[in-house]
Design a protein around this motif. Structure first.
Motif, short mmCIF file in Angstrom:
data_model
loop_
_atom_site.label_atom_id
_atom_site.label_comp_id
_atom_site.label_asym_id
_atom_site.label_seq_id
_atom_site.Cartn_x
_atom_site.Cartn_y
_atom_site.Cartn_z
N ASP A 116 1.02 -1.06 0.00
CA ASP A 116 0.00 0.02 -0.02
C ASP A 116 0.85 1.21 -0.19
O ASP A 116 1.97 1.40 0.60
N SER A 117 0.37 2.13 -0.85
CA SER A 117 1.38 3.38 -1.07
C SER A 117 0.21 4.52 -1.00
O SER A 117 -0.91 4.22 -1.39
N PRO A 118 0.86 5.79 -0.92
CA PRO A 118 -0.30 6.87 -1.33
C PRO A 118 -0.72 6.92 -2.74
O PRO A 118 -1.66 7.53 -3.18
N MET A 119 -0.06 6.23 -3.71
CA MET A 119 -0.68 6.00 -4.97
C MET A 119 -1.38 4.90 -5.30
O MET A 119 -1.80 4.48 -6.32
N GLY A 120 -1.81 4.11 -4.12
CA GLY A 120 -2.46 2.77 -4.24
C GLY A 120 -1.54 1.66 -4.13
O GLY A 120 -0.44 1.76 -3.98
N ALA A 121 -2.07 0.53 -4.15
CA ALA A 121 -1.41 -0.64 -3.79
C ALA A 121 -0.63 -1.04 -5.27
O ALA A 121 -1.24 -0.98 -6.23
N SER A 122 0.67 -1.46 -5.17
CA SER A 122 1.45 -2.09 -6.42
C SER A 122 2.39 -2.92 -5.56
O SER A 122 2.86 -2.68 -4.71
N THR A 123 2.69 -3.96 -6.37
CA THR A 123 3.94 -4.80 -6.11
C THR A 123 5.32 -4.03 -6.47
O THR A 123 5.24 -2.94 -7.40
N PRO A 124 6.34 -4.10 -5.85
CA PRO A 124 7.56 -3.52 -6.12
C PRO A 124 8.04 -3.53 -7.47
O PRO A 124 8.42 -2.83 -8.30
N LEU A 125 7.32 -4.75 -8.15
CA LEU A 125 7.88 -5.05 -9.49
C LEU A 125 7.12 -4.19 -10.53
O LEU A 125 7.53 -3.31 -11.40
#
Length: 156
Positions: A116-125
């Protein structure tokens, strides 16, 4: 395995971006179309590398780093100009080292786990691919500004 694959792409792109930035004159940094100058875009690109290292790769921002471009270029507000060529180049080198070390330290199994991040969820890849896209996008914008801002400047 994931880091070694991503690192080849990242290092190639970042080297080209850095070499383009290094070829700019200090005068070029103030060229703009609209609110964003070339200097702003260089600063912004470095800041995004730092933010991605923190958000997706678990590496804290360096102490004392101020994120100045997260709200977009200052259209109609007081503008901060980023005209220190050597300072911007140093920041780009440091942000690259910071994000690549963060990627290198990420365990293999973590590359495919959503964060989870301020940009939404993403995998590191996924985040690494977004970072590649972001850098390429700004490289194109800088080239466009150089081409058309110089033309407009010469026309006056």
């Amino acid at each position: 395995m994931t880091y070694s694959t991503v690192a080849v792409m990242w290092n190639t792109l970042h080297e080209r971006f850095y070499n383009m930035a290094d070829s700019l004159s200090e005068q070029d940094l103030g060229l703009r179309i609209g609110a964003a100058s070339i200097g702003y875009m260089l600063r912004h690109n470095a800041e995004v590398e730092y933010l991605f290292a923190e958000w997706f790769f678990g590496r804290a921002l360096p102490p004392g780093l101020d994120i100045l471009t997260s709200r977009g270029p200052a259209a109609g507000r007081d503008r901060v100009e980023f005209m220190d060529r050597e300072g911007l180049l140093a920041l780009l080198r440091a942000s690259n080292l910071h994000v690549t070390e963060a990627m290198r330290e990420l365990p293999e199994e973590a590359w495919h786990v959503p964060v989870d991040s301020p940009m939404g969820a993403s995998t590191p890849l996924e985040a690494a691919s977004r970072l590649l896209y972001h850098t390429g996008l700004h490289a194109g914008q800088i080239s466009l500004i150089q081409k058309y801002a110089k033309t407009a400047e010469q026309a006056t």
